[in-house]
Design an enzyme around this catalytic site. Structure first.
Site: not given
Length: 811
Positions: A402, A451
């Protein structure tokens, strides 16, 4: 045994102490016989004065047979090792006494001769078509091949090629080939055979992800023309896919080059005699195809249409000539975070880190691969990585997990980040780059597979110190700004979309930015990724530096030695050992590394008395810190133990029954790793099960020696010496004592040991925290987009080599 192997062994100058304990024990056992054994060996070696032994010393050898586990042969080998006997001398002596078994064993165990050069390939096949699985290996004469389907031998499958004709549903499954010579054996990679469904689209169609492997032959990469100067290295490559696997033959001016039968041609120090036309013939049992013919020009004679005057010189100055850049070393830190405590778990990082590790090691990178790190561990891992960097070193950092990006600043999220995390809980990429620049590296490569959407919890705008103008930095982002990076699902493993394309280009001898541009082009041509994920490249690299550049030893050997030790101590596995139990059973403990912080321990029973049956050894009661899944421990296969990546070949396949246990998070081990070995056994004609236990301590394996769980002490930036390295918790007292005095040498600024955010926090203007950042767009929108793409393709989603994981496990 080949003559070449014999010459290599006879010239081997390594001492006997370099042989493993298992090899010495096996040789000792072979020498424990009367007709051709240790006594004859002692007589032959006595021809050399330093190996003349007294009657008392030989008597000591003889009485070893009275000990329960004594070995006269092993004792003699110990005496020889003490006096500096070499492996080559032992080999010559064994040949003189004509001990063929010991000669053969020594040759195979020392030279590690069996090397598989052609691996079987996984294939999709239409029912009724023929298929050939091929395996080729180099090694001693009379290598033996045996094919397996799953764990069962294939009847008649004892050749280099396994021919299945015609293919039916009964042939589908996983195949592997065992190549053996005596007691030594290696296994090939697994090859998966699957049937194409009737009416399915062509696998080789543009809408498919992979080229066809059902039939025919396809050249996937053509050689390119070159203009070189004398002394340069010529490198041509021709890649192809075929079933059966393709073979290659290079031609120069229409004449075959016998030595060049691989997919590439490499000629160092080329001369004008080697200019001309090159081409490659690609063929297999059924097909043949020629590559493009390419012109290779060498030196001034390559331009016959121009007089060699000022005009010609100006023309030549515009022709790009290859320049060979060198690295003083190449190091990489790969981090994959999967099992988040407060966020959805990911699947891809494990497979991605594993595949990149294997590729980068082939490019001579020193690789540290770590899974599932918390904030402290990520900070410490980066600190240790910085210690590996120095002037001229190529540094590569890859992160999968992440992440987010606010106002041009990228942040990597550790597994213990709270639900509403901010930059305070994460690792700041730009700050890491700043520390890397202080090391005066030759190349900095960041590959961020995460991301890059906004984090609405974090309204702070960090202000990093100004970066230096180094012109050596490359950022490869897996996706664009304010976009997501996705995973794909393939069998039991997942890959990130980015790595699925990157791994096909990483080994090419091109400038780093060219490689990443090609990856972006590949993804842009794929229907599945078009419109969803597009990588982004940011670079100020001014030189044609490539990951394939060679390593040139730096002038200062001290800094290189320090780097090597810092890297080595993070990759030391415990030695294999044998445990002797009171009941007479002997158990072996073996160890293998899956990642730098994940280790496999396996047990196997070596010897059992005749009156004992149902004997096996299990592990339990591990030291606190590392993670052991009790449900997956002591399993009969690596897959059942939780390892989806290691193969039997990675831990030296053995015929005896084994039990596997997987230990992860070794970075959290605060003291030496210990565990109990529980031996379960039954006696013949008795139903009662007996249990014996031994406690084993194996030290601090792999990355646990670096103590990543400990904070790094801040150092004054005014100290230019090596104290920051030796004050690091990763250096034990014994390691420090073994190193030379390095107080007068520097390998970079000690400011690398500073906390990443000290000095920055006060200058940040933070607003109140909001809800957890939303890292995915509308699921319904994405699913509708994918369904439209799939409908336009000739195959169904089930027939694709992989598919998106419902877009929920985006990184």
């Amino acid at each position: 045994m080949s003559d070449n192997s014999g010459r290599i062994m006879e010239n081997n100058t390594f001492g006997l102490e370099t042989l493993s304990e298992a090899a010495l024990g096996r040789l000792g056992y072979m020498l424990d016989n009367v007709e051709c054994g240790w006594k004859q060996l002692a007589r032959v070696v006595s021809e050399h004065q330093q190996f003349c032994y007294s009657d008392k010393e030989l008597t000591d050898c003889s009485i070893k047979v009275l000990s329960p586990h004594g070995s006269p042969g092993r004792h003699l080998l110990a005496l020889l090792a003490e006096r500096g006997c070499s492996v080559g001398l032992l080999f010559q002596s064994l040949k003189k006494i004509e001990h063929k078994d010991a000669v053969g064993f020594l040759t195979v165990s020392v030279l590690e001769q069996i090397e598989i050069t052609v691996q079987p390939q996984s294939q999709w096949l239409p029912e009724g078509s023929p298929v050939v699985l091929s395996c080729r290996a180099l090694g001693p004469e009379d290598l033996k091949y045996q094919w397996f389907k799953g764990k069962y031998e294939v009847p008649g499958g004892n050749g280099q090629d396994l021919v299945l004709n015609p293919v039916s549903s009964a042939h589908c499954g996983h195949y592997i080939c065992r190549v053996s010579f005596g007691v030594k054996c290696v296994f090939s990679n697994w090859a998966h055979l699957r049937l194409l469904r009737p009416g399915a689209g062509s696998i080789g169609s543009p809408s498919s992800y992979l080229p066809s492997s059902t039939s025919g032959l396809f050249i996937t990469q053509q050689p390119k023309p070159w203009t070189l100067m004398e002394g340069d290295t010529l490198f041509l490559e021709c890649a192809a896919q075929a079933n059966p696997p393709p073979q290659f033959q290079w031609y120069f001016n229409k004449e075959p080059l016998p030595k060049f039968t691989k997919h590439f041609l490499q000629i160092p120090c080329i001369t004008t005699e080697q200019r001309g036309i090159y081409a490659c013939k690609v063929y297999n049992l059924y097909h043949e195809m020629w590559s493009d013919q390419v012109q290779v020009n060498i030196g001034p004679g390559s331009f016959p249409d121009f007089s060699f005057d000022g005009t010609a010189m100006n023309l030549m100055s515009t022709i790009p000539l290859p320049h060979e850049f060198l690295a003083t070393d190449k190091v990489a830190l790969l981090i994959g975070n999967m099992h988040y405590q407060h966020h959805r778990e990911l699947r891809a990082p494990m497979a991605d880190v594993h595949e990149l590790t294997n590729l980068l090691r082939q490019l001579d990178f020193k690789v540290v691969s770590l899974l599932d790190l918390n904030c402290q561990e990520m900070h410490s891992a980066v600190m240790e990585f910085l210690l590996l960097l120095d002037k001229g070193v190529y540094g590569l950092l890859y992160f999968a997990g992440h992440g987010y990006e606010n106002y041009g600043n990228s942040f990597m999220v550790p597994i213990d980040a709270p639900a509403s995390y901010t930059f305070k809980h994460c690792l700041w990429v730009q700050e890491v780059l700043h520390r890397m620049q202080e090391r005066q590296t030759g190349l900095n490569v960041f590959l961020l597979d995460m991301c890059r959407k906004r984090n609405l919890n974090d309204e702070c705008i960090p202000h990093p110190d100004p970066l230096r103008v180094t012109a050596n930095t490359v950022f490869g982002y897996a996706t664009c700004v304010d976009a997501e990076a996705f995973e794909v699902k393939k069998d039991d493993l997942s890959n990130g979309v980015f790595v699925s394309f990157l791994k096909k280009r990483l080994m090419e001898p091109e400038k780093v930015t060219v490689i990443l541009d090609k990856v972006a082009e590949d993804m842009g041509r794929c229907e599945i990724t078009r419109g969803y994920q597009a990588p982004e490249l940011r670079s100020n690299l001014s030189e044609r530096r490539a990951l394939t550049d060679k390593i040139q030893t730096p002038v200062c050997q001290v800094t290189a030695s320090t780097r090597n030790m810092q890297w080595t101590i993070a990759h030391v596995l415990p030695d294999s050992r044998c445990l002797q139990f009171e009941c007479g059973v002997k158990v072996q403990l073996g160890f293998a590394a899956e990642f730098s912080n994940i280790m496999i321990i396996y047990t196997r029973v070596l010897e059992t008395p005749k009156d004992i049956v149902c004997c096996f050894a299990e592990l339990s009661d591990f030291t606190e810190g590392p993670e052991v899944d009790l449900k997956c421990s002591n399993q009969g296969s690596l897959r059942e133990a939780g390892s989806l990546l290691l193969s039997m070949n990675d831990i030296q396949p053995l015929e005896q029954h084994r039990l596997f246990t997987r230990i992860s998070a070794l970075q959290r081990l605060k003291k030496e790793l210990s565990f109990a070995v529980n031996l379960h056994y039954k006696y013949t004609n008795l139903d009662e099960e007996f249990l014996e236990e031994q406690r084993v301590t194996v030290g601090k394996p792999l990355v646990s020696k670096l103590n990543l769980h400990e904070p790094r002490i801040s150092q004054s930036s005014s100290d230019p010496h090596m104290s920051s390295v030796f004050d690091s918790a990763s250096f034990s007292e014994s390691l420090r004592a073994s190193l030379p005095d390095l107080n007068f040498f520097s390998i970079g600024s000690s400011s690398t040991s500073c906390s990443f955010y000290q000095g920055q926090k006060e200058s940040l203007a933070c607003s109140d925290l909001k809800n957890e950042p939303e890292e995915t767009t509308s699921t319904e929108f994405l699913q509708s987009r994918v369904s439209n793409v799939i409908k336009s393709m000739p195959t169904t989603s089930e027939e694709l080599p992989f598919k998106f994981c419902d877009f929920k496990n985006s990184i």
